[in-house]
Design an enzyme around this catalytic site. Structure first.
Site, PDB file in Angstrom:
ATOM      1  N   LYS A 146      38.235  78.235 -18.853  1.00  0.00           N
ATOM      2  CA  LYS A 146      37.958  77.962 -20.245  1.00  0.00           C
ATOM      3  C   LYS A 146      38.043  76.451 -20.477  1.00  0.00           C
ATOM      4  O   LYS A 146      38.713  75.786 -19.694  1.00  0.00           O
ATOM      5  CB  LYS A 146      38.914  78.724 -21.158  1.00  0.00           C
ATOM      6  N   HIS A 238      43.237  82.916 -26.305  1.00  0.00           N
ATOM      7  CA  HIS A 238      44.568  83.490 -26.077  1.00  0.00           C
ATOM      8  C   HIS A 238      45.037  84.375 -27.245  1.00  0.00           C
ATOM      9  O   HIS A 238      45.497  85.496 -27.041  1.00  0.00           O
ATOM     10  CB  HIS A 238      45.606  82.386 -25.848  1.00  0.00           C
TER      11      HIS A 238
HETATM   12  C1  BG6 Z   1      45.721  76.235 -22.465  1.00  0.00           C
HETATM   13  C2  BG6 Z   1      45.400  75.212 -23.515  1.00  0.00           C
HETATM   14  O1  BG6 Z   1      44.701  77.194 -22.391  1.00  0.00           O
HETATM   15  O2  BG6 Z   1      46.946  76.889 -22.794  1.00  0.00           O
HETATM   16  C3  BG6 Z   1      46.537  74.208 -23.660  1.00  0.00           C
HETATM   17  O3  BG6 Z   1      44.210  74.531 -23.164  1.00  0.00           O
HETATM   18  C4  BG6 Z   1      47.842  74.923 -23.885  1.00  0.00           C
HETATM   19  O4  BG6 Z   1      46.268  73.292 -24.719  1.00  0.00           O
HETATM   20  C5  BG6 Z   1      48.054  76.016 -22.850  1.00  0.00           C
HETATM   21  O5  BG6 Z   1      48.883  73.952 -23.798  1.00  0.00           O
HETATM   22  C6  BG6 Z   1      49.275  76.854 -23.172  1.00  0.00           C
HETATM   23  O6  BG6 Z   1      49.551  77.731 -22.126  1.00  0.00           O
HETATM   24  P1  BG6 Z   1      51.024  78.256 -21.834  1.00  0.00           P
HETATM   25  O7  BG6 Z   1      50.851  79.185 -20.698  1.00  0.00           O
HETATM   26  O8  BG6 Z   1      51.843  77.046 -21.496  1.00  0.00           O
HETATM   27  O9  BG6 Z   1      51.502  78.894 -23.094  1.00  0.00           O
END
Ligand code: BG6
Length: 487
Positions: A146, A238
């Site tokens: 992504k 997400h």
């Molecule tokens: C990523 C985003 O998909 O997910 C980031 O591009 C973000 O900006 C990250 O910090 C967060 O992932 P996790 O697993 O640390 O919650």
């Protein structure tokens, strides 16, 4: 014992941040665990000229610090033996035949994973060049990172190009949240127990809150982030995937398509947020200077590579509704932001109050009638309810039942990338987004994006280290409710 077939993993963007921070460390952990087939090779590709030895020095400097392993550790030494490097400019067709030579062209039985950890504009040319060299046969899989596109049209254009060269079952679209142990546990909890399912519907649930908060700012990704924003970075993928896991119907089986069909139904049932609804149903925020971890931090507009008058949102909150028999009328409040007080991801299910209070307590007693599913940093489920206060009379007090999911299993927990990479090598598609799911998610966020783009007003300011702008609380108070931490 190895549980993957023999494979070649080709890393486009092999010298980039994602390869160093996530992909190589995840492959190392799988190697250390003994899960990778001994005959599994990793080929990193980079635009700049360099030798294998130079690349390994970069891996040593930039990837190993993300791991708890010494350079001299035999596991690390064994892992780097798997790695090779090739110079390749993804936009130049003439650079691809040497890749075919490296792969050995002939053995079509061997799994080849092409991980496209590059800018999305390169996805289509890379796939076309791979196909031109015959590197799109049935055992080749492409992994697309992504963001897949910038909006619905650009994402469809990329998907259409990729589909000219690869079958849908060869395409693995990553949303790393789906690889998290705790997210998969959601399915286990919902569909492995009879306890929750009867309550999991509009008759008993008042509303649902889903939060992904980060204490970090944009961390040197200003250039990317300023063109992206929280809605594209977190909500479109997400947060919506988490919503699907909460709202989906039980799938007919655990087959990849059975699960993805159910998630697609949720995405298609999302009530459209039209231009007129945007001010009432969404919040667009941006952090100003404040504090993080007790230290002063700059505001978003002072971050490197961010425009001084940027309107990009670092916080998004949305009131969504799933128009289905199960969920009609139940608001789902989703939010995500950078520079919030802590890093956490959680789902809070607020149940309806009892129809009649026998105990002289208001039926909306604060903080009870809730199930909190904490996905990270801890994995925990807490059920908040009322119980009798000891002693004379019949007075109730809020109490909770807490389950630390980490303590229920002492097995090592694989990181999301490790699990997803192993699934790609094994050919398991269940944790990856299908093309129609991605399109449905884009289609739903598109009117919000368009309305925000036309709107020249400032995003709502919030101080770094807080839970977002005041408008975020107002979004919920219109429904007579409040964010979990405000109760
Ligand atoms: C990523 C985003 O998909 O997910 C980031 O591009 C973000 O900006 C990250 O910090 C967060 O992932 P996790 O697993 O640390 O919650």
């Amino acid at each position: 014992m190895s549980t993957t077939p023999a494979f070649d993993m080709v890393l486009f963007g092999g010298t980039g941040d994602l390869a160093m921070r996530k992909i190589l460390p995840a492959l190392f952990e799988a190697h250390r665990e003994g899960t990778l087939h001994p005959d599994g090779r990793i080929l990193a590709l980079g635009r700049a000229a360099g030798s294998r030895a130079e690349y390994l020095q970069q891996v040593e400097r930039q990837a190993r610090p993300h791991l708890r392993v010494d350079a001299a550790d035999p596991a690390w030494q064994g892992f780097v033996q798997r790695i090779d490097f090739l110079q390749l400019d993804a936009s130049r067709a003439e650079d691809f035949p040497p890749l075919g030579d490296w792969l050995g062209n002939a053995p079509r039985q061997r799994v080849v994973v092409c991980y496209l950890a590059t800018a999305p504009r390169l996805f289509a040319p890379i796939c076309a060049h791979l196909a031109a060299c015959g590197l799109n046969h049935g055992n080749v899989r492409v992994v697309l990172e992504k963001p897949l596109g910038h909006d619905w049209a650009s994402s469809e254009a990329i998907n259409a190009e990729v589909a000219r060269h690869f079958q849908e079952q060869q395409i693995y679209r990553i949303d790393h949240y789906l690889g998290k142990e705790s997210v998969q546990n959601l399915m286990a909890i919902r569909f492995g127990n009879v306890l929750f399912e009867p309550l999991w519907r509009r008759e008993w649930i008042d509303h649902v809150q889903i939060t992904i908060a980060e204490d970090l700012g944009v961390e040197g990704r200003g250039e990317f982030y300023d063109k992206t924003g929280a809605l594209r970075d977190m909500l479109q993928n997400h947060l919506l995937q988490l919503l699907c896991m909460v709202a989906m119907e039980p799938p007919a089986s655990l087959d990849a398509d059975a699960i993805r069909d159910e998630k697609l139904k949720v995405l298609k049932s999302l009530k459209p947020i039209r231009e007129d609804d945007v001010p009432r149903c969404t919040v667009r925020g941006q952090y100003r200077a404040g504090a993080a971890g007790g230290q002063p931090v700059v505001g978003y507009r002072q971050e490197p590579a961010v425009a001084a008058d940027s309107l990009t949102e670092t916080f998004v909150a949305v009131r969504a509704e799933v128009a289905s028999w199960r969920w009609s009328g139940v608001p789902f409040f989703l939010r995500s932001g950078k520079r919030m007080p802590e890093r956490l991801a959680e789902i809070v299910i607020h149940f309806r109050p009892v129809p009649l209070s026998l105990f002289g307590m208001p039926s909306t007693t604060q903080g009870v009638n809730r199930m909190v599913i904490r996905l990270q940093p801890e994995e925990r489920i807490s059920l908040h309810f009322l119980a009798k206060q000891a002693g004379d009379g019949m007075r109730l007090q809020p109490t909770s039942l807490d389950l630390d999911l980490l303590s229920t299993s002492h097995r090592r927990r694989a990181d999301a990338y490790e699990r997803l990479l192993l699934d790609v090598i094994r050919g398991q598609l269940g944790l990856f987004m299908r093309r129609d799911e991605l399109a449905a998610a884009w289609r739903w966020v598109e009117p919000i994006l368009e309305t925000w783009e036309r709107d020249a007003s400032q995003p709502k300011a919030y101080t770094a280290g807080t839970w977002g702008p005041a408008a975020s609380s107002a979004l919920l108070s219109r429904d007579g409710v409040a964010w979990h931490e405000e109760i």
